[in-house]
Design a protein around this motif. Structure first.
Motif, mmCIF file in Angstrom:
data_model
loop_
_atom_site.group_PDB
_atom_site.id
_atom_site.type_symbol
_atom_site.label_atom_id
_atom_site.label_comp_id
_atom_site.label_asym_id
_atom_site.label_seq_id
_atom_site.Cartn_x
_atom_site.Cartn_y
_atom_site.Cartn_z
ATOM 1 N N SER A 43 -10.313 0.880 -3.135
ATOM 2 C CA SER A 43 -9.048 1.257 -4.171
ATOM 3 C C SER A 43 -7.495 0.903 -3.538
ATOM 4 O O SER A 43 -6.732 0.830 -4.222
ATOM 5 C CB SER A 43 -9.352 2.324 -4.835
ATOM 6 N N ILE A 44 -7.696 1.037 -2.184
ATOM 7 C CA ILE A 44 -6.318 0.889 -1.488
ATOM 8 C C ILE A 44 -6.138 -0.505 -1.115
ATOM 9 O O ILE A 44 -6.958 -1.118 -0.216
ATOM 10 C CB ILE A 44 -6.445 1.788 -0.283
ATOM 11 N N ARG A 45 -5.099 -1.301 -1.718
ATOM 12 C CA ARG A 45 -5.124 -2.716 -1.316
ATOM 13 C C ARG A 45 -4.192 -2.737 0.054
ATOM 14 O O ARG A 45 -3.637 -1.839 0.578
ATOM 15 C CB ARG A 45 -4.259 -3.367 -2.346
ATOM 16 N N VAL A 46 -4.543 -3.972 0.682
ATOM 17 C CA VAL A 46 -3.871 -4.207 2.158
ATOM 18 C C VAL A 46 -2.440 -4.493 1.833
ATOM 19 O O VAL A 46 -1.848 -3.957 2.632
ATOM 20 C CB VAL A 46 -4.690 -5.609 2.678
ATOM 21 N N ASP A 47 -2.202 -4.825 0.789
ATOM 22 C CA ASP A 47 -0.757 -5.055 0.692
ATOM 23 C C ASP A 47 0.239 -3.652 0.486
ATOM 24 O O ASP A 47 1.524 -3.941 0.272
ATOM 25 C CB ASP A 47 -0.255 -6.053 -0.583
ATOM 26 N N THR A 48 -0.499 -2.712 0.308
ATOM 27 C CA THR A 48 0.098 -1.457 0.173
ATOM 28 C C THR A 48 0.528 -0.723 1.549
ATOM 29 O O THR A 48 1.067 0.321 1.774
ATOM 30 C CB THR A 48 -0.655 -0.495 -0.576
ATOM 31 N N LEU A 49 0.026 -1.464 2.933
ATOM 32 C CA LEU A 49 0.433 -0.996 4.015
ATOM 33 C C LEU A 49 2.073 -1.277 4.319
ATOM 34 O O LEU A 49 2.535 -2.393 4.033
ATOM 35 C CB LEU A 49 -0.131 -1.973 5.164
ATOM 36 N N ARG A 50 2.632 -0.062 4.596
ATOM 37 C CA ARG A 50 4.026 -0.144 4.916
ATOM 38 C C ARG A 50 4.627 0.833 5.867
ATOM 39 O O ARG A 50 3.781 1.443 6.519
ATOM 40 C CB ARG A 50 4.823 0.472 3.513
ATOM 41 N N ILE A 51 5.758 0.602 6.372
ATOM 42 C CA ILE A 51 6.258 1.151 7.606
ATOM 43 C C ILE A 51 7.549 2.066 7.113
ATOM 44 O O ILE A 51 8.363 1.559 6.265
ATOM 45 C CB ILE A 51 6.902 0.196 8.633
ATOM 46 N N VAL A 52 7.637 3.196 7.415
ATOM 47 C CA VAL A 52 8.711 4.336 7.022
ATOM 48 C C VAL A 52 9.338 4.502 8.368
ATOM 49 O O VAL A 52 8.678 5.283 9.197
ATOM 50 C CB VAL A 52 8.080 5.424 6.159
ATOM 51 N N GLN A 53 10.531 4.634 8.279
ATOM 52 C CA GLN A 53 11.232 5.061 9.486
ATOM 53 C C GLN A 53 11.492 6.387 9.359
ATOM 54 O O GLN A 53 12.000 6.800 8.225
ATOM 55 C CB GLN A 53 12.672 4.352 9.880
ATOM 56 N N THR A 54 11.429 7.164 10.611
ATOM 57 C CA THR A 54 11.634 8.651 10.573
ATOM 58 C C THR A 54 12.304 8.799 12.059
ATOM 59 O O THR A 54 12.573 7.991 12.847
ATOM 60 C CB THR A 54 10.343 9.520 10.608
ATOM 61 N N GLU A 55 12.582 10.210 12.063
ATOM 62 C CA GLU A 55 13.460 10.580 13.484
ATOM 63 C C GLU A 55 12.555 10.527 14.642
ATOM 64 O O GLU A 55 12.962 10.560 15.765
ATOM 65 C CB GLU A 55 13.970 12.094 13.395
ATOM 66 N N HIS A 56 11.134 10.688 14.233
ATOM 67 C CA HIS A 56 10.240 10.376 15.457
ATOM 68 C C HIS A 56 9.742 9.019 15.710
ATOM 69 O O HIS A 56 9.116 8.833 16.754
ATOM 70 C CB HIS A 56 8.852 11.275 15.057
ATOM 71 N N GLY A 57 9.906 8.394 15.035
ATOM 72 C CA GLY A 57 9.498 6.896 15.317
ATOM 73 C C GLY A 57 9.328 5.961 13.853
ATOM 74 O O GLY A 57 9.816 6.385 12.888
ATOM 75 N N SER A 58 8.354 5.089 13.932
ATOM 76 C CA SER A 58 8.023 4.342 12.667
ATOM 77 C C SER A 58 6.671 4.611 12.105
ATOM 78 O O SER A 58 5.688 4.432 12.980
ATOM 79 C CB SER A 58 7.722 2.613 13.114
ATOM 80 N N ASP A 64 0.089 6.012 0.230
ATOM 81 C CA ASP A 64 0.785 7.249 0.396
ATOM 82 C C ASP A 64 -0.091 7.955 1.565
ATOM 83 O O ASP A 64 0.203 9.154 2.095
ATOM 84 C CB ASP A 64 0.472 8.347 -0.813
ATOM 85 N N ARG A 65 -1.207 7.076 2.150
ATOM 86 C CA ARG A 65 -2.195 7.810 3.220
ATOM 87 C C ARG A 65 -1.462 7.668 4.460
ATOM 88 O O ARG A 65 -1.369 6.352 5.037
ATOM 89 C CB ARG A 65 -3.363 7.278 3.141
ATOM 90 N N PHE A 66 -1.166 8.387 5.389
ATOM 91 C CA PHE A 66 -0.665 8.438 6.624
ATOM 92 C C PHE A 66 -1.748 7.790 7.544
ATOM 93 O O PHE A 66 -2.838 8.121 7.502
ATOM 94 C CB PHE A 66 -0.124 9.671 7.272
ATOM 95 N N LEU A 67 -1.369 6.861 8.393
ATOM 96 C CA LEU A 67 -2.270 6.132 9.460
ATOM 97 C C LEU A 67 -1.676 6.595 10.974
ATOM 98 O O LEU A 67 -2.459 7.137 11.524
ATOM 99 C CB LEU A 67 -2.309 4.680 9.338
ATOM 100 N N MET A 68 -0.329 6.336 11.111
ATOM 101 C CA MET A 68 -0.317 6.729 12.580
ATOM 102 C C MET A 68 1.330 6.478 12.516
ATOM 103 O O MET A 68 2.145 5.977 11.839
ATOM 104 C CB MET A 68 -0.771 5.708 13.689
ATOM 105 N N THR A 69 1.910 6.945 13.716
ATOM 106 C CA THR A 69 3.400 6.884 14.086
ATOM 107 C C THR A 69 3.608 5.992 15.457
ATOM 108 O O THR A 69 2.800 6.308 16.308
ATOM 109 C CB THR A 69 3.939 8.170 14.269
ATOM 110 N N VAL A 70 4.218 5.143 15.384
ATOM 111 C CA VAL A 70 4.660 4.249 16.473
ATOM 112 C C VAL A 70 5.912 4.776 17.120
ATOM 113 O O VAL A 70 7.096 4.781 16.342
ATOM 114 C CB VAL A 70 4.626 2.571 16.207
#
Length: 300
Positions: A43-58, A64-70
């Protein structure tokens, strides 16, 4: 760092770093679990993968599911910014999820099952061919060598029995046949296990399980070659030394060599003592070079 595989057993996706409180291996294991959970949820489409910039990284998210921080710690060895690294990681994750799902579709599994059945059929045919080939070899060896073996038996005054030689030849063919069967079974098992994503990790470990011991034995033999060469040279030297000693005492026994205060009758008893001491000395010298001589079992 910790390595994250693509979930298919093909190749690593990317490497992450860690700190003392959160080791890289543990971090990689957690991130891999998150990626696999998203890949399993169609149900989670591949095109919903996105990058959000934070103070700790990307941060990389799937919807809406968190995978990792770069973070910057992940880009030290690469010499790039965490924003650029996050773009590359997002693409790799998207490719892995797409491949993960395509491998598990009903159509893909049906095709793989057809391949597995075909491989099993081919293996069965190979087993029949190998069986008939060895039957033919047994008959050929029996026809070709029976007369020669019986002649050898007559020339050796039955010290060599034809039945023993025939049994040895058949035993050799049995060993070759068992090895051929084992090779076919191994190739079939690895092929079938490699087809399915769930069994692919087991397929990759087959070589460790079955070929690992063989590799260890071959390596041990190669490591022992220099010691074996030393033992062979020592044996040759001891053998020719004993021949020289024997000639010397034979000369004393025949009277061609005379020693003061040494009777001729003492020649052969003394030779036997010298031979025993020489062989014992050679064994003592060769002992450390015998493969496995350092193990308690060998010493016992």
């Amino acid at each position: 760092g910790g390595m994250i595989a693509d979930g298919l057993g093909y190749k690593p996706l990317f490497v992450v770093s860690g700190v003392m409180a959160y080791p890289a291996e543990k971090r990689a294991q957690v991130i891999a679990g998150r990626i696999e959970a998203v890949a399993s949820d169609r149900s989670i489409r591949v095109d919903t993968l996105r990058i959000v910039q934070t103070e700790h990284g990307s941060d990389i998210l799937a919807g809406d599911r968190f995978l990792m921080t770069v973070a910057d710690i992940d880009t030290k060895s690469e010499g790039v910014t965490h924003q650029l690294m996050a773009q590359a990681v997002r693409r790799r994750i998207a490719e892995a999820i797409t491949l993960y799902r395509s491998e598990r579709t009903p159509h893909a599994l049906l095709v793989k099952t057809a391949y597995a059945l075909g491989a099993t059929l081919v293996a069965g045919l190979l087993l029949l061919v190998v069986r008939r080939a060895f039957r033919w070899l047994d008959g050929l060896a029996d026809r070709r060598f029976r007369a020669r073996i019986e002649g050898l038996e007559a020339q050796s005054y039955r010290l060599v029995q034809a039945k023993q030689i025939s049994a040895a030849v058949r035993g050799f063919f049995v060993l070759l046949r068992v090895l051929a069967y084992a090779a076919i079974a191994y190739i079939l098992l690895q092929t079938v296990l490699e087809l399915y994503p769930w069994s692919r990790p087991v397929s990759r470990r087959l070589s460790v399980i079955f070929l690992g011991p063989l590799g260890s034995m071959v390596s041990a033999v190669l490591d022992a070659v220099p010691n074996l060469i030393f033992i062979v040279i020592l044996t040759l030297v001891a053998r020719y030394l004993l021949k020289v000693v024997r000639l010397f005492f034979a000369g004393i026994d025949s009277g061609t060599i005379a020693l003061r205060n040494f009777d001729r009758e003492w020649a052969w008893p003394t030779y036997r003592i010298v031979r025993f001491v020489t062989i014992a000395f050679a064994v003592v010298v060769a002992y450390p070079y015998i493969p496995g001589s350092t193990s308690p079992a060998f010493q016992g």
